[in-house]
Design an enzyme around this catalytic site. Structure first.
Site, PDB file in Angstrom:
ATOM      1  N   CYS A 140     -57.029  63.668  81.609  1.00 57.02           N
ATOM      2  CA  CYS A 140     -58.167  62.767  81.380  1.00 57.02           C
ATOM      3  C   CYS A 140     -58.040  61.568  82.291  1.00 57.02           C
ATOM      4  CB  CYS A 140     -58.180  62.299  79.934  1.00 57.02           C
ATOM      5  SG  CYS A 140     -59.348  60.981  79.648  1.00 57.02           S
ATOM      6  N   GLU A 187     -58.911  71.476  76.667  1.00 54.27           N
ATOM      7  CA  GLU A 187     -57.973  70.802  75.750  1.00 54.27           C
ATOM      8  C   GLU A 187     -57.628  69.442  76.309  1.00 54.27           C
ATOM      9  OE1 GLU A 187     -53.854  69.589  74.857  1.00 54.27           O
ATOM     10  OE2 GLU A 187     -54.486  70.481  76.743  1.00 54.27           O
ATOM     11  N   ARG A 231     -49.010  66.106  66.451  1.00 56.55           N
ATOM     12  CA  ARG A 231     -49.524  66.144  67.827  1.00 56.55           C
ATOM     13  C   ARG A 231     -51.013  66.435  67.722  1.00 56.55           C
ATOM     14  NH1 ARG A 231     -46.534  66.933  72.406  1.00 56.55           N
ATOM     15  NH2 ARG A 231     -47.733  67.360  74.276  1.00 56.55           N
ATOM     16  N   ARG A 233     -54.598  66.899  69.153  1.00 60.82           N
ATOM     17  CA  ARG A 233     -55.250  67.231  70.412  1.00 60.82           C
ATOM     18  C   ARG A 233     -56.681  67.684  70.133  1.00 60.82           C
ATOM     19  NH1 ARG A 233     -51.791  64.688  72.145  1.00 60.82           N
ATOM     20  NH2 ARG A 233     -50.230  65.169  73.714  1.00 60.82           N
TER      21      ARG A 233
HETATM   22  C1  SAM Z   1     -51.883  67.957  80.623  1.00 58.60           C
HETATM   23  S1  SAM Z   1     -51.078  69.009  81.748  1.00 58.60           S
HETATM   24  C2  SAM Z   1     -51.584  70.583  81.157  1.00 58.60           C
HETATM   25  C3  SAM Z   1     -50.452  71.388  80.634  1.00 58.60           C
HETATM   26  C4  SAM Z   1     -50.772  72.795  80.242  1.00 58.60           C
HETATM   27  N1  SAM Z   1     -51.869  72.901  79.335  1.00 58.60           N
HETATM   28  C5  SAM Z   1     -49.540  73.480  79.650  1.00 58.60           C
HETATM   29  O1  SAM Z   1     -49.675  74.242  78.718  1.00 58.60           O
HETATM   30  O2  SAM Z   1     -48.433  73.257  80.124  1.00 58.60           O
HETATM   31  C6  SAM Z   1     -52.047  68.824  83.201  1.00 58.60           C
HETATM   32  C7  SAM Z   1     -51.526  69.578  84.391  1.00 58.60           C
HETATM   33  O3  SAM Z   1     -52.476  69.483  85.438  1.00 58.60           O
HETATM   34  C8  SAM Z   1     -51.779  69.453  86.673  1.00 58.60           C
HETATM   35  N2  SAM Z   1     -52.701  68.877  87.674  1.00 58.60           N
HETATM   36  C9  SAM Z   1     -53.128  67.601  87.749  1.00 58.60           C
HETATM   37  N3  SAM Z   1     -53.998  67.457  88.764  1.00 58.60           N
HETATM   38  C10 SAM Z   1     -54.122  68.671  89.346  1.00 58.60           C
HETATM   39  C11 SAM Z   1     -54.889  69.162  90.444  1.00 58.60           C
HETATM   40  N4  SAM Z   1     -55.676  68.349  91.155  1.00 58.60           N
HETATM   41  N5  SAM Z   1     -54.802  70.483  90.759  1.00 58.60           N
HETATM   42  C12 SAM Z   1     -54.011  71.305  90.052  1.00 58.60           C
HETATM   43  N6  SAM Z   1     -53.263  70.894  88.997  1.00 58.60           N
HETATM   44  C13 SAM Z   1     -53.305  69.590  88.660  1.00 58.60           C
HETATM   45  C14 SAM Z   1     -50.557  68.590  86.399  1.00 58.60           C
HETATM   46  O4  SAM Z   1     -49.519  68.842  87.321  1.00 58.60           O
HETATM   47  C15 SAM Z   1     -50.213  69.027  84.952  1.00 58.60           C
HETATM   48  O5  SAM Z   1     -49.240  70.044  84.950  1.00 58.60           O
END
Ligand code: SAM
Length: 425
Positions: A140, A187, A231, A233
Site C-alpha cells: 500500500c 490482500e 494479524r 488483514r
Molecule cells: C506485502 S509483500 C507480499 C507478500 C506475499 N503476499 C507473501 O505471501 O509472501 C509485498 C511484496 O511485493 C514485492 N514488490 C514490491 N514492489 C514490487 C514491484 N514493483 N514488482 C514486483 N514485486 C514488488 C516486495 O518485494 C514484497 O515481497
C-alpha cells in the site's frame, strides 16, 4: 430431509451445510433438478458432481489435486497466496516478485515451471499467459485523491489512470482492465480502509467496481482464528460476473490455537534443526535468547513509554497466549513477540517457529524450506500472509470460481455457435 441422505449428492450437500436452494444457485440448476438428483430419480451431471466433491474436499481441509483454474501471483513474496490457491486446485502460471531473497525462498518451495518475473511495472501485459484468477498482496503506497477532485471540479475526465498513476495499485488495476480475469483477490493491511481518511480505499473500490465493473466484497479477518497470532488483514474479492459472492456466509473457527502449538518442544520430541535447534533434545539455540544489553534496553524503553502513558513496548508471551502481529522488522530486536524462558532472558521466535506462526508449516506436511539468512527469513515471514486465512478465503471463493468458469465457458460456446451460424449465413 432424511430420505434424501441415501444418494452421494445429498450426503455431500448436507455435510457441507448447504441448503438445496443454495446448491441450486451455485450449480446453476433449478431446485427441482437438485431434488431429483437427491432422490436418485436422475443422475447428477458428472462435472457438477465433481465440482461439489472438490468444494467438499477443500472445506474439510483436504488439498484439491485438480488444476481447476489458472491464477497469477503478484507481489508474490514467499508465495503465501500461491500456497492457498494451490490448495484449492489452482495452477499458478505467472509470478512477479522483484526481491531476490524472496525469489530464492519462493523457488525453493514451489514447482516453478515458469520464471519469476521481476518488477511488475516492466511486465508486458500482452505477453502474459492466459489466466482466470489474479491474486496480489500489493504494497500500500500512499496516494491522495485531492488532485483528482480538483481535476473533476474543472470538468476534466478522470479515472484510475489519473487517480492512482504511479502506485502499484495502478499496475494491478491496469492488468485487470487489460486481461479481465474472472476473479481476483487483493490482500492488504487493515489500515488500507482508514488510510488518508478513507480516501485511498474509496478510490480503490470505485476503480474496481465502477471503472472496472467487478462485483466486489471485502472483509477484515484476524488470523487468530487459525494461527496463534493477532494479524488483521483486509481481503478484497472481485468477480467479473455477478455470481453472488459475498463474505457474509464465511464462517471462522471460534477458538484458535495457542502459541504452545508452534513453539519448539525442546524435549527431544522434534528432530534438531540447526541452526534453529540443537542436538540432542532440539533445544532452541542460544543465539535466539536476548543479550542482557538488549533485554535491558527494551525494558527501559518500555518503562519510559509507560511513564508517558504510551502503550508501546515489548510483548512477552508463553505457550497459552496468542502473539501480536509478526512484522517485517522482527529481525531488528524481536520485541513484538518475545518468548518467556525460565531462569533466562526471553528469546525471539526462530524462523522455523515463524513459518509455523504464519501457517506455512503444518503438521503432517513437509516443512517449508528456509534457504535464506535469519534476517531475510524474519522479513519474509513478517511481510507475508497467514496461509490458513487465505486458504479459508480461497475455499470460500471456490464454488463461485467454478460458477464463473462455467458461465464463461457457456458464453464462449454460445459465441462459437453464433460465429458458426453467421459463417453459414
Ligand atoms: C506485502 S509483500 C507480499 C507478500 C506475499 N503476499 C507473501 O505471501 O509472501 C509485498 C511484496 O511485493 C514485492 N514488490 C514490491 N514492489 C514490487 C514491484 N514493483 N514488482 C514486483 N514485486 C514488488 C516486495 O518485494 C514484497 O515481497
Amino acid at each position: 430431509m432424511k430420505i434424501f441422505k441415501d444418494t452421494e449428492f445429498a450426503h455431500i450437500r448436507e455435510s457441507m451445510g448447504y441448503s438445496v436452494k443454495e446448491v441450486a444457485g451455485l450449480l446453476g440448476k433449478s431446485e427441482r433438478t437438485i431434488y431429483r438428483w437427491e432422490k436418485g430419480e436422475s443422475a447428477p451431471e458428472e462435472n457438477l458432481l465433481r465440482e461439489l466433491k472438490a468444494i467438499y474436499n477443500v472445506r474439510s481441509g483436504q488439498h484439491s489435486e485438480n488444476a481447476n483454474f489458472r491464477f497469477i501471483d503478484l507481489f508474490a513474496g514467499i508465495g503465501g497466496l500461491r500456497k492457498a490457491f494451490e490448495s484449492i486446485g489452482g495452477k499458478c502460471v505467472f509470478t512477479s516478485e522483484w526481491d531476490s531473497a524472496c525469489r530464492q525462498t519462493y523457488q525453493a518451495n514451489y514447482d516453478c515451471d515458469h520464471p519469476v518475473n521481476g518488477d511488475i511495472r516492466d511486465v508486458d501485459l500482452d505477453k502474459m499467459p492466459q489466466y482466470d484468477v489474479l491474486v496480489a498482496g500489493f504494497p500500500c503506497q500512499p496516494f491522495s485523491i485531492a488532485g483528482v477532485s480538483k481535476k473533476n471540479s474543472l470538468g476534466r475526465p478522470h479515472g484510475f489512470h489519473d487517480a492512482t498513476q504511479g502506485t502499484l495499485f495502478f499496475d494491478v488495476a491496469q492488468m485487470i482492465e487489460h486481461h479481465r480475469p474472472k476473479a481476483f483477490l487483493l490482500e492488504n493491511v487493515k489500515n488500507l480502509v482508514s488510510h488518508d481518511k478513507g480516501n485511498t480505499f474509496k478510490v480503490i473500490m470505485r476503480t474496481l467496481q465502477e471503472e472496472l465493473g467487478y462485483h466486489v466484497d471485502y472483509r477484515v479477518i484476524d488470523a487468530k482464528h487459525f494461527v496463534p497470532q493477532h494479524r488483521e488483514r483486509i481481503f478484497i474479492v472481485g468477480f467479473r460476473d455477478d455470481v453472488g459472492f459475498d463474505f457474509k456466509h464465511m464462517t471462522l473457527p471460534e477458538v484458535g490455537p495457542r502459541l504452545g502449538s508452534i513453539l519448539h518442544q525442546e524435549n527431544g520430541a522434534e528432530d534438531p534443526e540447526p541452526p534453529y535447534t540443537e542436538a540432542p533434545e532440539a533445544k532452541v539455540a542460544d543465539k535466539y535468547t536476548l543479550s542482557d544489553r538488549l533485554w535491558e534496553y527494551l525494558q527501559n524503553y518500555a518503562e519510559k513509554h509507560r511513564a508517558k502513558g504510551n502503550g508501546f513496548g515489548y510483548g512477552l508471551f508463553g505457550p497459552e497466549d496468542v502473539a501480536r502481529t509478526l512484522s517485517a522488522r522482527y529481525y531488528k530486536d524481536g520485541s513484538e513477540i518475545l518468548i518467556r524462558q525460565e531462569g533466562k532472558n526471553p528469546r525471539r521466535l526462530t524462523p522455523r517457529e515463524c513459518a509455523r506462526l504464519m501457517g506455512f508449516d503444518k503438521p503432517g506436511h513437509p516443512p517449508f524450506k528456509i534457504p535464506v539468512s535469519d534476517t531475510q527469513a524474519y522479513k519474509q515471514f513478517g511481510n507475508s500472509v497467514a496461509v490458513p486465512v487465505v486458504e479459508a478465503v480461497a475455499a470460500h471463493m471456490l464454488p463461485y470460481i467454478f460458477k464463473v468458469m462455467r458461465t464463461a465457458k457457456d458464453t464462449e460456446q454460445v459465441e462459437m455457435l453464433l460465429e458458426k451460424v453467421e459463417a453459414y449465413g
